[in-house]
Motif scaffolding. Sequence first.
Motif, PDB file in Angstrom:
ATOM      1  N   PRO A 109      -2.569  10.423   0.093  1.00  0.00           N
ATOM      2  CA  PRO A 109      -2.713  10.442   1.550  1.00  0.00           C
ATOM      3  C   PRO A 109      -1.591   9.705   2.269  1.00  0.00           C
ATOM      4  CG  PRO A 109      -4.254   8.886   0.571  1.00  0.00           C
ATOM      5  CD  PRO A 109      -3.607   9.608  -0.571  1.00  0.00           C
ATOM      6  N   GLU A 110      -1.291  10.171   3.468  1.00  0.00           N
ATOM      7  CA  GLU A 110      -0.388   9.462   4.379  1.00  0.00           C
ATOM      8  C   GLU A 110      -1.255   8.792   5.434  1.00  0.00           C
ATOM      9  OE1 GLU A 110       3.816  11.763   4.012  1.00  0.00           O
ATOM     10  OE2 GLU A 110       2.453  12.530   5.548  1.00  0.00           O
ATOM     11  N   LEU A 111      -1.099   7.471   5.554  1.00  0.00           N
ATOM     12  CA  LEU A 111      -1.978   6.660   6.387  1.00  0.00           C
ATOM     13  C   LEU A 111      -1.281   6.189   7.644  1.00  0.00           C
ATOM     14  CD1 LEU A 111      -3.328   4.318   3.538  1.00  0.00           C
ATOM     15  CD2 LEU A 111      -4.257   6.533   4.255  1.00  0.00           C
ATOM     16  N   GLN A 112      -2.034   6.144   8.711  1.00  0.00           N
ATOM     17  CA  GLN A 112      -1.549   5.542   9.952  1.00  0.00           C
ATOM     18  C   GLN A 112      -2.344   4.271  10.180  1.00  0.00           C
ATOM     19  OE1 GLN A 112      -2.043   7.648  13.886  1.00  0.00           O
ATOM     20  NE2 GLN A 112       0.132   7.998  13.578  1.00  0.00           N
ATOM     21  N   VAL A 159       0.826  -1.202   0.000  1.00  0.00           N
ATOM     22  CA  VAL A 159       0.000   0.000   0.000  1.00  0.00           C
ATOM     23  C   VAL A 159       0.863   1.255   0.000  1.00  0.00           C
ATOM     24  CG1 VAL A 159      -1.769   1.315   1.232  1.00  0.00           C
ATOM     25  CG2 VAL A 159      -1.877  -1.191   1.197  1.00  0.00           C
ATOM     26  N   GLY A 160       1.761   1.383   0.991  1.00  0.00           N
ATOM     27  CA  GLY A 160       2.494   2.641   1.113  1.00  0.00           C
ATOM     28  C   GLY A 160       3.888   2.475   1.667  1.00  0.00           C
ATOM     29  N   ALA A 161       4.684   3.529   1.469  1.00  0.00           N
ATOM     30  CA  ALA A 161       6.074   3.557   1.935  1.00  0.00           C
ATOM     31  C   ALA A 161       6.227   4.571   3.061  1.00  0.00           C
ATOM     32  CB  ALA A 161       7.006   3.918   0.780  1.00  0.00           C
ATOM     33  N   PHE A 171       2.355   6.204   6.311  1.00  0.00           N
ATOM     34  CA  PHE A 171       2.799   5.607   5.057  1.00  0.00           C
ATOM     35  C   PHE A 171       2.115   6.293   3.885  1.00  0.00           C
ATOM     36  CE2 PHE A 171       2.588   2.660   8.579  1.00  0.00           C
ATOM     37  CZ  PHE A 171       3.910   2.247   8.674  1.00  0.00           C
ATOM     38  N   ALA A 172       2.938   6.826   2.993  1.00  0.00           N
ATOM     39  CA  ALA A 172       2.406   7.508   1.808  1.00  0.00           C
ATOM     40  C   ALA A 172       2.050   6.462   0.761  1.00  0.00           C
ATOM     41  CB  ALA A 172       3.444   8.483   1.265  1.00  0.00           C
TER      42      ALA A 172
END
Length: 573
Positions: A415-418, A334-336, A349-350
């Motif tokens: 989005p940046e996710l937590q 999903v994200g880095a 995580f973007a």
Amino acid sequence: MLEKMGTINLDSVIEEFEAMTRDAGRVQKETLKRILRENSNSEYLQSLGLAGRTDLESFRACVPIVTHKDLEHYIQRIADGDSAPILTGTPINTISLSSGTTQGKPKYVPFNDELFDTTMQIYQTSFAFRNREYPIEGGKALQFIYSSKQFKTKGGLAAGTATTNLFRSSQYKSTMKAMQSQCCSPDEVIFGPDFHHSLYCHLLCGLLYRDEVQFVSSTFAHSIVHAFRTFEQVWEELCNDIRYGVLTSRIAAPCIRAAMSKLLKPDPALADLIHKKCSGLINWYGLIPELFPNAKYIYGIMTGSMEPYLKKLRHYGGELPLLSADYGASEGWVGANVNPKLSPKSANFAVLPNIGYFEFIPLKECTDMLEAKPVGLTEVKVGQEYEILVTNSAGFYRYRLGDVVKVVSFHNSTPELQFICRRNLLLNINIDKNTEKDLQLAVEAAANLLAEDKREVVDFTSHVDRSKEPGHYVIFWEINGEASDDTLQECCNCLDRSFVDAGYVGSRKVNSIAPLELRVLRGGTFQKILDHYLGLGAAVSQFKTPRYVGPPNDAVLRILCGNVIKSYFSSAF
């Protein structure tokens, strides 16, 4: 001057990421079109009536939201050797296995070249940002990575854990080399037949290259903590191996012995130095920087179910930064982590908009009877919580990962996710609703009382006991050493009070849920659970302690119940 490492230009990686995330909406549409176009001839998409269409409106109208259970029969056909384009336009030739710790058995997950490429893209992106903040100059990585055996499915497909499929790839090795992330240990150790022996040799290799180690890592924080708990037990034996240049006789595998003999030479000075370092530590605090003076950070997945290990990891790591690795699942990424200086508890995580098509179900708008409509990647709102849907090139379309995330900010337009928790409820008897996060917070609160006795929770899990009416929650704890009965009774009461869900509190007050039970386990119980999963073919690299043990996991429940040494019932209500 552009910074180059092998074939990877880190400045270019960051520039590409910035350009892509500035126009995330357009990239998402193009990504969806590409996935649908490449897989338009698949049986699954054709059965849904897409008829080759690649626009978002047709996709949402025709393609249902699914779970792994909905796709199992398709995946089983692939594993059994059906070479028709079932979920993807081109045949799947590799199967990944999930960890299996939740349901008691691993899930089959299609794995292809596209999924491998997105993995490498995620790794390179996060490394580029990480290396900007914590530059490493050559050297090696002490990586606690392990490969389980690959096997052939009924249809002849190669199958193994996701990490095994990754580690066995020559492209993986070349990418890690280009990122100066070469493992200290030879392949014979990584692919060794016995996890305990591989772990011992990882530690030994790290000590032999101690001045070259730039960072310490594993897939999950649990593996790093487990490694240094083991070090506490075997450090004198390791020193002995270094002193005489001979590997301990208990490591029997010829391939490992041959590989280690090329590295080991008698080195009394190094053995004396390590012995002095270890003897001078107080309760092993700061062990990692003492052993590896040039290490810049400790790296691994530290969110979600890994959070309980952070306290011990900080203890071993002293002042070294703890950096949380990227966000994904066996089904895809999903994200880095492009903000490596954030603490693990604040890690976000973007989302990379070109590695899949992502949708988000707003949880604020969901009720027990009705689920909200998913929104697109650029339509999410800061501060809101969502469940993620993934569409990728490996045959998953509008697939529920089952994760709850919070949007904390945007990086350009992505989005940046937590990570918050898994959406599925762990503990539920009637109207009570408690998640993994709720369990974790309750254990943290109670563990603070245990700390007053200079004891700590080694690991924990939970269960719902319905053998009598009313049912009750059971929390299993393994602790280091013995704590007083009074302290453990207080801990039990604290656990019960810490579940603040209104349904639970109300049910406890009217006794429709019986008092919570704390069962204290014999030392080494969670090692037995790990060994159980290894026996089923799981890999330590992706092992996660199951935080809830339900009926499908009765073998683990038998291990737990067979190792209870004390039991306490709450008197909090």
